[in-house]
Scaffold this motif. Structure first.
Motif, PDB file in Angstrom:
ATOM      1  N   LEU A   1      43.367  27.115  60.404  1.00 10.30           N
ATOM      2  CA  LEU A   1      42.101  27.712  60.828  1.00 10.30           C
ATOM      3  C   LEU A   1      42.157  27.906  62.335  1.00 10.30           C
ATOM      4  O   LEU A   1      42.462  26.981  63.082  1.00 10.30           O
ATOM      5  N   LEU A   2      41.862  29.119  62.763  1.00  9.10           N
ATOM      6  CA  LEU A   2      41.883  29.465  64.179  1.00  9.10           C
ATOM      7  C   LEU A   2      40.462  29.811  64.612  1.00  9.10           C
ATOM      8  O   LEU A   2      39.829  30.697  64.030  1.00  9.10           O
ATOM      9  N   ILE A   3      39.963  29.103  65.626  1.00 12.02           N
ATOM     10  CA  ILE A   3      38.611  29.334  66.139  1.00 12.02           C
ATOM     11  C   ILE A   3      38.715  29.882  67.551  1.00 12.02           C
ATOM     12  O   ILE A   3      39.240  29.222  68.447  1.00 12.02           O
ATOM     13  N   LEU A   4      38.225  31.103  67.744  1.00 10.20           N
ATOM     14  CA  LEU A   4      38.367  31.792  69.021  1.00 10.20           C
ATOM     15  C   LEU A   4      37.011  32.242  69.537  1.00 10.20           C
ATOM     16  O   LEU A   4      36.279  32.966  68.854  1.00 10.20           O
ATOM     17  N   ASP A   5      36.693  31.818  70.735  1.00 10.23           N
ATOM     18  CA  ASP A   5      35.409  32.104  71.361  1.00 10.23           C
ATOM     19  C   ASP A   5      35.579  33.249  72.357  1.00 10.23           C
ATOM     20  O   ASP A   5      36.171  33.080  73.418  1.00 10.23           O
ATOM     21  N   GLU A   6      35.082  34.438  71.980  1.00 11.78           N
ATOM     22  CA  GLU A   6      35.155  35.628  72.843  1.00 11.78           C
ATOM     23  C   GLU A   6      36.586  35.896  73.349  1.00 11.78           C
ATOM     24  O   GLU A   6      36.815  36.005  74.561  1.00 11.78           O
TER      25      GLU A   6
ATOM     26  N   ARG B   1      44.313  20.427  61.596  1.00  8.13           N
ATOM     27  CA  ARG B   1      44.712  21.694  60.983  1.00  8.13           C
ATOM     28  C   ARG B   1      44.027  22.894  61.645  1.00  8.13           C
ATOM     29  O   ARG B   1      44.113  24.019  61.166  1.00  8.13           O
ATOM     30  N   ILE B   2      43.324  22.639  62.758  1.00 12.13           N
ATOM     31  CA  ILE B   2      42.585  23.678  63.475  1.00 12.13           C
ATOM     32  C   ILE B   2      43.254  23.958  64.818  1.00 12.13           C
ATOM     33  O   ILE B   2      43.704  23.052  65.510  1.00 12.13           O
ATOM     34  N   GLY B   3      43.296  25.235  65.208  1.00 15.15           N
ATOM     35  CA  GLY B   3      43.633  25.641  66.560  1.00 15.15           C
ATOM     36  C   GLY B   3      42.422  26.331  67.153  1.00 15.15           C
ATOM     37  O   GLY B   3      41.702  27.045  66.449  1.00 15.15           O
ATOM     38  N   SER B   4      42.153  26.128  68.441  1.00 11.31           N
ATOM     39  CA  SER B   4      40.936  26.701  69.008  1.00 11.31           C
ATOM     40  C   SER B   4      41.086  27.052  70.479  1.00 11.31           C
ATOM     41  O   SER B   4      41.909  26.476  71.198  1.00 11.31           O
ATOM     42  N   SER B   5      40.301  28.026  70.884  1.00 11.64           N
ATOM     43  CA  SER B   5      40.140  28.378  72.293  1.00 11.64           C
ATOM     44  C   SER B   5      38.663  28.658  72.488  1.00 11.64           C
ATOM     45  O   SER B   5      38.135  29.670  72.015  1.00 11.64           O
TER      46      SER B   5
ATOM     47  N   TYR C   1      36.576  27.125  50.554  1.00 12.14           N
ATOM     48  CA  TYR C   1      36.068  27.240  51.914  1.00 12.14           C
ATOM     49  C   TYR C   1      36.843  26.327  52.857  1.00 12.14           C
ATOM     50  O   TYR C   1      37.108  25.170  52.542  1.00 12.14           O
ATOM     51  N   VAL C   2      37.215  26.855  54.014  1.00 11.42           N
ATOM     52  CA  VAL C   2      37.868  26.013  55.020  1.00 11.42           C
ATOM     53  C   VAL C   2      36.843  25.386  55.954  1.00 11.42           C
ATOM     54  O   VAL C   2      37.106  24.365  56.587  1.00 11.42           O
ATOM     55  N   LEU C   3      35.662  26.002  56.029  1.00 11.18           N
ATOM     56  CA  LEU C   3      34.604  25.483  56.903  1.00 11.18           C
ATOM     57  C   LEU C   3      33.253  25.715  56.260  1.00 11.18           C
ATOM     58  O   LEU C   3      32.946  26.824  55.811  1.00 11.18           O
ATOM     59  N   GLN C   4      32.460  24.648  56.197  1.00  7.40           N
ATOM     60  CA  GLN C   4      31.069  24.749  55.760  1.00  7.40           C
ATOM     61  C   GLN C   4      30.207  23.841  56.631  1.00  7.40           C
ATOM     62  O   GLN C   4      30.635  22.746  57.014  1.00  7.40           O
TER      63      GLN C   4
END
Length: 306
Positions: free
Chosen positions: A153-158, A78-82, A4-7
């Motif tokens: 890990l890429l976190i994208l909000d809408e 190690r995370i990219g996010s918008s 798991y990359v996220l818990q």
């Protein structure tokens, strides 16, 4: 190494007396495209802000790449996010925006700028300022900023919010490519369920701060599977007809005597003719099943009625 990359464990966020997140236990597997689904205000952005270190939980914890507590700061690199809206400098070009964010993130070398712009299709924007970009171009630039530093890990909000239909398709294909070719795990939030259904490999349903359910695409397809709903006067004989005359075992007899037939959806006439030819009286005969939106709506309704 953790699969798991996220818990998150009992992750809770309270604003005054309101639960933005209520004991959320979320698990995102390495290599997944995780569709985080919920209505506006369900808690999606709040969870993302906690994961990326922009907010702190009231209770509970998160784990990134198997790291917890004091190791989270290092893991977040190690995370990219918008989140909520792309952090753009409107009077800068696409290249200048990336250069500014590169410096803020401490990423060495400028080679990543041209590579990332090409990846999202913004390599030819030249001296055009971000304030003059279309909404689709702004979303792509936000994605480019999130991709700086080659995140795992890429976190994208809408990310498709406000895009025209062609822009939605292009964004979807780009995210699939990033996942397939670069192995980036993606968590994408949306309230447009039909679009996420074309992209995700796993799903999490959140409603009023509670994570209602997590399931894979295969598990979702099973619960949303389409079928012919059949009721006849003799269910035993009907089962024999389906097995012998229609040569299929892809059916179930339910406790109430109804039959769910998972084949012949494109040729229901063949089924009705076989049953009638055997002397059976057809009492109910109709295609049934759910799509992702219908299933999610039912889950929310069930939560409200508890």
């Amino acid at each position: 190494m953790s699969e798991y990359v996220l818990q998150s464990r009992n992750l809770t966020k309270i604003y005054k007396t309101e639960f933005a997140l209520n004991r959320v236990n979320m698990s995102v597997k390495k290599g997944a495209i995780y569709g985080f689904l919920g209505q506006n205000g369900a808690g999606k952005s709040t969870l993302f802000r906690i994961v990326t270190g922009l907010a702190f939980p009231t209770d509970g914890s998160i784990e990134l790449f198997g790291k917890r507590e004091e190791q989270l700061c290092e893991a977040r690199k190690r995370i990219g996010s918008s989140i909520e809206s792309p952090a753009l400098f409107p009077h800068m070009t696409a290249s200048e925006n990336l250069e500014t964010h590169r410096l803020l993130k401490g990423i060495p070398g400028k080679a990543c700028i041209d590579k990332t712009l090409a990846l999202v299709g913004l390599q030819d924007t030249g001296s055009k300022k971000a304030k003059n970009f279309s909404l689709g171009m702004k979303q792509r630039l936000g994605l480019a900023i999130a991709l700086l530093g080659d995140p795992e890990l890429l976190i994208l909000d809408e990310p498709t919010n406000g895009l025209e239909p062609m822009g939605v398709v292009e964004m979807r294909e780009l995210l699939k490519k990033l996942n397939r070719e670069q192995g980036i795990t993606i968590v994408i939030s949306s309230h447009i369920l039909s679009e996420v259904h074309l992209l995700a490999t796993h799903y999490g349903f959140i409603h009023q701060g509670k994570l209602l359910e997590q399931l894979s695409t295969n598990e979702l397809n099973k619960v949303c599977q389409h079928y012919l709903h059949i009721k006849v006067n003799d269910v035993g004989m009907a089962a024999i007809v389906i097995e012998e005359k229609l040569a299929t075992s892809e059916f179930e007899v339910m406790p109430d005597g109804a039959i769910k037939l998972y084949q012949f959806l494109d040729n229901p006439g063949k089924v009705s003719m076989a049953l009638t030819a055997a002397g059976l009286i057809i009492e109910q005969f109709m295609p049934m099943g759910e799509d992702l939106e219908a299933y999610f709506t039912k889950r929310i309704a069930g939560e409200r009625n508890e």
